[in-house]
Write an enzyme that holds these catalytic residues in place. Structure first.
Site, PDB file in Angstrom:
ATOM      1  N   HIS A  78       0.906  -1.262   0.133  1.00 26.85           N
ATOM      2  CA  HIS A  78      -0.092  -0.003  -0.109  1.00 26.85           C
ATOM      3  C   HIS A  78       0.997   1.258  -0.039  1.00 26.85           C
ATOM      4  O   HIS A  78       1.799   1.133   0.785  1.00 26.85           O
ATOM      5  CB  HIS A  78      -0.988  -0.003   1.287  1.00 26.85           C
ATOM      6  N   ASP A  80      -0.128   4.089   0.952  1.00 28.23           N
ATOM      7  CA  ASP A  80      -0.534   5.184   2.045  1.00 28.23           C
ATOM      8  C   ASP A  80       0.078   4.887   3.518  1.00 28.23           C
ATOM      9  O   ASP A  80       0.492   3.925   3.761  1.00 28.23           O
ATOM     10  CB  ASP A  80      -2.115   5.279   2.269  1.00 28.23           C
ATOM     11  N   ASP A 111       6.072   0.197   6.970  1.00 29.65           N
ATOM     12  CA  ASP A 111       4.822   0.030   6.981  1.00 29.65           C
ATOM     13  C   ASP A 111       4.312   1.069   6.018  1.00 29.65           C
ATOM     14  O   ASP A 111       3.854   1.964   6.104  1.00 29.65           O
ATOM     15  CB  ASP A 111       4.101   0.168   8.108  1.00 29.65           C
ATOM     16  N   GLU A 145      -5.223   1.641   2.425  1.00 31.13           N
ATOM     17  CA  GLU A 145      -5.004   0.372   3.229  1.00 31.13           C
ATOM     18  C   GLU A 145      -5.275   0.668   4.653  1.00 31.13           C
ATOM     19  O   GLU A 145      -6.020  -0.024   5.356  1.00 31.13           O
ATOM     20  CB  GLU A 145      -3.506  -0.260   3.121  1.00 31.13           C
ATOM     21  N   GLU A 146      -4.656   1.797   5.256  1.00 29.03           N
ATOM     22  CA  GLU A 146      -4.814   2.190   6.454  1.00 29.03           C
ATOM     23  C   GLU A 146      -5.967   2.637   7.170  1.00 29.03           C
ATOM     24  O   GLU A 146      -6.250   2.796   8.399  1.00 29.03           O
ATOM     25  CB  GLU A 146      -3.683   3.179   6.835  1.00 29.03           C
ATOM     26  N   HIS A 370       3.404   2.406  12.846  1.00 29.73           N
ATOM     27  CA  HIS A 370       2.518   3.478  13.313  1.00 29.73           C
ATOM     28  C   HIS A 370       3.061   4.254  14.587  1.00 29.73           C
ATOM     29  O   HIS A 370       2.467   4.983  15.310  1.00 29.73           O
ATOM     30  CB  HIS A 370       1.258   3.006  13.717  1.00 29.73           C
TER      31      HIS A 370
HETATM   32  N1  LIG Z   1      -3.328  -1.792   8.600  1.00 33.15           N
HETATM   33  C1  LIG Z   1      -4.470  -1.420   9.259  1.00 33.15           C
HETATM   34  C2  LIG Z   1      -5.799  -1.960   8.561  1.00 33.15           C
HETATM   35  C3  LIG Z   1      -7.104  -1.531   9.025  1.00 33.15           C
HETATM   36  C4  LIG Z   1      -7.450  -0.344   8.710  1.00 33.15           C
HETATM   37  C5  LIG Z   1      -8.857   0.285   9.147  1.00 33.15           C
HETATM   38  C6  LIG Z   1      -9.469  -0.715   9.866  1.00 33.15           C
HETATM   39  C7  LIG Z   1      -9.106  -1.775  10.380  1.00 33.15           C
HETATM   40  C8  LIG Z   1      -7.837  -2.301   9.992  1.00 33.15           C
HETATM   41  C9  LIG Z   1      -4.622  -1.828  10.888  1.00 33.15           C
HETATM   42  O1  LIG Z   1      -4.469  -2.901  11.182  1.00 33.15           O
HETATM   43  O2  LIG Z   1      -4.857  -0.766  11.427  1.00 33.15           O
HETATM   44  C1  LIG Z   2      -0.043  -4.947  13.452  1.00 29.18           C
HETATM   45  C2  LIG Z   2      -0.101  -5.271  11.976  1.00 29.18           C
HETATM   46  C3  LIG Z   2      -1.030  -4.460  10.996  1.00 29.18           C
HETATM   47  C4  LIG Z   2      -0.158  -4.243   9.856  1.00 29.18           C
HETATM   48  C5  LIG Z   2      -1.366  -3.561   8.803  1.00 29.18           C
HETATM   49  C6  LIG Z   2      -0.931  -1.966   8.726  1.00 29.18           C
HETATM   50  O1  LIG Z   2      -0.975  -1.427   9.722  1.00 29.18           O
HETATM   51  O2  LIG Z   2      -0.754  -1.554   7.591  1.00 29.18           O
HETATM   52 ZN   LIG Z   3      -0.017   0.178   8.953  1.00 28.13          ZN
HETATM   53 ZN   LIG Z   4       0.748  -1.833   6.271  1.00 22.03          ZN
END
Ligand SMILES: N[C@@H](Cc1ccccc1)C(=O)O
Ligand SMILES: CCCCCC(=O)O
Ligand SMILES: [Zn+2]
Ligand SMILES: [Zn+2]
Length: 398
Positions: A78, A80, A111, A145-146, A370
């Site tokens: 992804h 983003d 990430d 994706e996020e 994150h």
């Molecule tokens: N990678 C994101 C995927 C996600 C996005 C939005 C809602 C839930 C999950 C996360 O784990 O946070």
């Molecule tokens: C904790 C694992 C989540 C990875 C997916 C994401 O945050 O993009």
């Molecule tokens: Zn992420």
């Molecule tokens: Zn990710």
């Protein structure tokens, strides 16, 4: 550390990608798509930019196989990244600066812009060496994706995706913090439960029974006791990872109108991460019992629940896995299979019955997804290209 010209180029491209702003909210992907289009073209790939109705724009780079009718290998990442709190970073979060240890600091380093660039560099090397594979290889760079909206979940429903004829996917996992690499074969279900507590109203100076506050307290105690027991399970068993236990977090509390009126309704929103092997109906019945015991007028609203998450089999029935494992064994990599604690795009592909390996080729790296000061060491980044080069070569000839 002396780098070859190819390695220097790979790191410069990685830094360029990190410096392009694709941070939530309200991302404008123009600059990113232009960069990826140019990069794919220079690497010898054909590039398509799709803008399907349901989904924001995405890039797909392709290296055609000798037997294009075979289901393809998709390398998904992804574009983003999640927001930053700049004041907590020791480097510019979008500067991609390299410290004296060779750590490249930027949001998205782990990430997952690092993985996206490793995919490109691994396939570039295959093309440069004139390697030909039976199966077509696609590299998808998807948006959102996020936030889980207008991204892969929408893309898989489009004709453009169906035409890719995907047979197997490599997507993200997380950095391994030891010499092991983490291989995600499933992920937990994310449940959003809103517990609505209804009670008496009246003057705030009284002591009536049956108030929303007393019921809310009972509910919070029950969820937090459950949270505590799951945490204890994890701490007492070193074989378990976070994805093997149910996580519970209290995310939102609402209620009350002013300080001298007893609130007739108070709600608490809990987010649970539910492992694939949990009996969902049993857990739901337990939660409903907590609501009954809390008193009249306590309701469990299932805001978001999915009871079944597909799993990618890691056994000899899965030829893709046998090839993946063979490549890792030949490189003597230590692989730790796990259930992802968070969500990834793999869930949408597994739902279609497509095996998806969550595999970020980075070990000996602190997990900073994150988090502040996210970084990826340049040698780990370069090692990952070698690893993907080998795995892709095996999978594309299954
Ligand atoms: N990678 C994101 C995927 C996600 C996005 C939005 C809602 C839930 C999950 C996360 O784990 O946070
Ligand atoms: C904790 C694992 C989540 C990875 C997916 C994401 O945050 O993009
Ligand atoms: Zn992420
Ligand atoms: Zn990710």
């Amino acid at each position: 550390m002396l780098l070859t010209e190819e390695e220097q180029e790979a790191i410069i491209n990685f830094q360029k990608y990190l410096r392009i702003s694709t941070v939530h909210p309200n991302i404008n992907y123009d600059e990113c798509i232009t960069f990826l289009t140019q990069l794919g073209f220079e690497a010898g790939l054909t590039v398509h930019v799709f803008s399907p109705d349901l989904c924001k724009r995405l890039v797909v780079m392709t290296y055609e196989g000798t037997d294009p009718a075979l289901p393809s290998l998709l390398l998904n990442s992804h574009m983003d990244v999640v927001p930053v709190q700049e004041k907590h970073w020791k480097y510019d979060p979008f500067g991609a600066e390299i410290d004296k240890l060779g750590n490249i600091y930027a949001r998205g380093a782990q990430d997952m812009k690092g993985v996206g660039m490793q995919f490109v560099e691994a396939v570039r090397r295959c093309i440069k060496e004139g390697l030909k594979f039976r199966r077509t290889i696609h590299l998808s760079f998807v948006p959102e994706e996020e936030i889980g909206v207008k991204g892969m979940e929408s893309f898989v429903k489009t004709d453009e995706f169906k035409k890719l004829n995907v047979g197997c996917v490599i997507d993200e996992s997380m950095p391994g913090e030891t010499d092991e690499f983490l291989l995600a074969y499933a992920e937990r279900s994310s449940w959003h439960l809103e517990i609505i507590c209804n009670g008496v109203t009246g003057h705030g100076s009284l002591l009536p029974d049956n108030t929303a506050g007393e019921k809310l307290r009972h509910i919070i105690d029950k969820f937090m006791d459950f949270r505590k027991s799951e945490k204890k399970k994890l701490l007492n068993n070193s074989n378990l990872t976070l994805g093997d236990v149910t996580t519970v977090n209290l995310m939102i509390i609402k209620g009350g109108v002013q300080t001298n009126v007893l609130p007739s309704t108070m709600t608490a929103l809990f987010v649970l991460g539910v492992p694939v092997d949990v009996d969902c109906d049993k857990l739901l019945n337990t939660i409903r019992k907590w609501c009954q015991d809390a008193g009249d007028g306590v309701i469990c609203k299932e805001v978001k629940i999915n009871k079944y998450q597909e799993v990618t089999k890691l056994d000899k029935s899965n030829l893709w896995w046998m090839a993946f494992k063979n490549a890792c064994d030949e490189m003597k990599l230590k692989i730790k299979p796990l259930v992802m604690p968070g969500g990834t795009d793999s869930r949408f592909l597994r739902k279609l019955g497509i095996p998806s390996f969550g595999f970020s080729a980075m070990n000996n790296t602190k997990n900073l997804l994150h988090n502040h000061d996210e970084y990826l060491n340049q040698q780990i980044f370069l090692n990952g290209i070698d690893i993907y080069y080998k795995i892709i070569s095996e999978l594309a000839n299954v």
